[in-house]
Design a protein around this motif. Structure first.
Motif, PDB file in Angstrom:
ATOM      1  N   TYR A  89       0.862  -1.198   0.000  1.00 56.91           N
ATOM      2  CA  TYR A  89       0.000   0.000   0.000  1.00 56.91           C
ATOM      3  C   TYR A  89       0.895   1.245   0.000  1.00 56.91           C
ATOM      4  O   TYR A  89       1.201   1.836   1.029  1.00 56.91           O
ATOM      5  N   TYR A 113      -4.374  -3.257  -3.374  1.00 63.86           N
ATOM      6  CA  TYR A 113      -5.747  -3.514  -2.919  1.00 63.86           C
ATOM      7  C   TYR A 113      -6.037  -5.007  -2.747  1.00 63.86           C
ATOM      8  O   TYR A 113      -7.186  -5.401  -2.534  1.00 63.86           O
ATOM      9  N   SER A 150     -11.957   3.316  -5.907  1.00 65.79           N
ATOM     10  CA  SER A 150     -10.835   4.174  -5.527  1.00 65.79           C
ATOM     11  C   SER A 150     -10.244   4.720  -6.824  1.00 65.79           C
ATOM     12  O   SER A 150      -9.521   4.017  -7.526  1.00 65.79           O
TER      13      SER A 150
END
Ligand code: AVI
Length: 331
Positions: free
Chosen positions: A55, A215, A293
């Motif tokens: 991330y 993700y 997103s």
């Protein structure tokens, strides 16, 4: 019927969670809004996500802020030709992460002290921010504002000789579809005076494998974060979702430039949500869409700022061009 109303259901006293879930599970395709992720367990899981090796968002934005905080604060205070002003800093979302601290520290260094207004719908998140920042950052006076900023910003104007710098960092804007994102920026602009500024953090488009890994991490934390949504419905709505019968899916939707998160039913099944008086049935492979997103093209955030009545003044980015932090000044 899918989902079916069971006898004894009552719409009269429905909480925001209950009505969002009823609406989302009755929609085709099924969907649930991403704000449902953030109960206490979900907030802890998100905190773990921000520290995952895959991330990159949090650490990339933090590095941009670490390298440029003093310049950002100086610019917000008045490199636009006007007299440099004292800043007060308003943050959308109650941040007590080290990213916010970098900016608060730079403001204290510049002007001796600073008023910090975290804005959030959660009284407990605001209280935690007040206690921690107040204790750990002398020079920062914390004035929490309990408010849903997605419905506009209602703030008293900054004082004489003062300007407001609003922080909307972390690419939180990316969880809104383009229309609502534009409305949100207009709502922020409407709450500001000319000369005030908005610092907007956005995640940029990049290679698909990097995006998918961010993700769908190897340790499965994002999967737990997504599935916690069903666990929350079990806890709060008396639902009987079998967490082993749903799987986390992350998908790159290239034409919409967004990562989508879904929960996929691994078999045909029925789920009862006792306090909603609902029964939802799922086909094998059917998905609940839980999050978008958005990933922006270079220059897109500046265009969004301009469309909302801000003059984009500066953009800071990292060497790889993965993340951008843009300063816009209210016209
Ligand atoms: C909060 N928001 C910016 C995160 C994102 O990256 O869109 C939420 C998230 N969802 C899965 N991982 C992180």
């Amino acid at each position: 019927m899918n989902p079916a109303a069971l006898p004894g259901s009552s719409l009269q006293t429905e909480t925001p969670v209950a009505s969002a879930v009823r609406k989302g599970l009755c929609a085709r395709p099924k969907r649930l809004p991403p704000w449902l992720f953030y109960d206490s367990d979900g907030s802890h899981l998100f905190d773990q996500i921000t520290r995952l090796p895959e991330y990159y968002l949090t650490r990339t934005e933090r590095a941009i802020l670490a390298a440029n905080a003093a310049g950002m604060i100086a610019q917000a205070a008045g490199l636009d030709g006007a007299e440099p002003a004292r800043l007060r800093i308003t943050e959308l979302g109650a941040g007590f992460a080290d990213k916010t601290r970098l900016l608060l520290k730079a403001a204290v260094e510049r002007q001796g002290d600073v008023l910090y207004e975290p804005v959030d719908v959660s009284a407990s998140a605001l209280e935690a921010a007040r206690v921690r920042i107040g204790r750990e950052m002398p020079g920062v006076r914390v004035a929490p504002r309990l408010m849903d900023y997605t419905h506009g910003l209602e703030l008293e104007p900054a004082g004489d000789g003062e300007r407001r710098l609003v922080l909307y960092i972390g690419s939180s804007i990316g969880n809104f579809e383009p229309g609502p994102a534009a409305q949100l920026l207009l709502g922020i602009r409407a709450g500001l005076e000319p000369g005030d500024t908005l610092l907007l953090g956005v995640d940029l488009r990049k290679g698909e494998s990097t995006l998918l890994a961010a993700y769908d991490d190897a340790a499965g934390v994002t999967a737990r974060f997504n599935l916690n949504l069903l666990a929350r419905l079990n806890r709060e709505l008396g639902a009987d979702f079998d967490l082993g019968a749903f799987a986390h899916r992350a998908v790159w939707n290239r034409s919409e430039s967004r990562i989508e998160m879904h929960l996929e039913s691994l078999k045909a099944q029925r789920v009862r949500l006792a306090s909603l008086g609902l029964e939802a049935s799922f086909r094998a492979g059917e998905r609940i869409h839980t999050e978008n997103s958005y990933k922006y093209a270079p220059g897109q955030a500046e265009a969004m700022l301009a469309a909302a009545g801000f003059t984009p003044e500066s953009t800071w980015t990292d060497k790889r061009g993965w993340f951008a932090v843009c300063l816009g000044r209210a016209q």
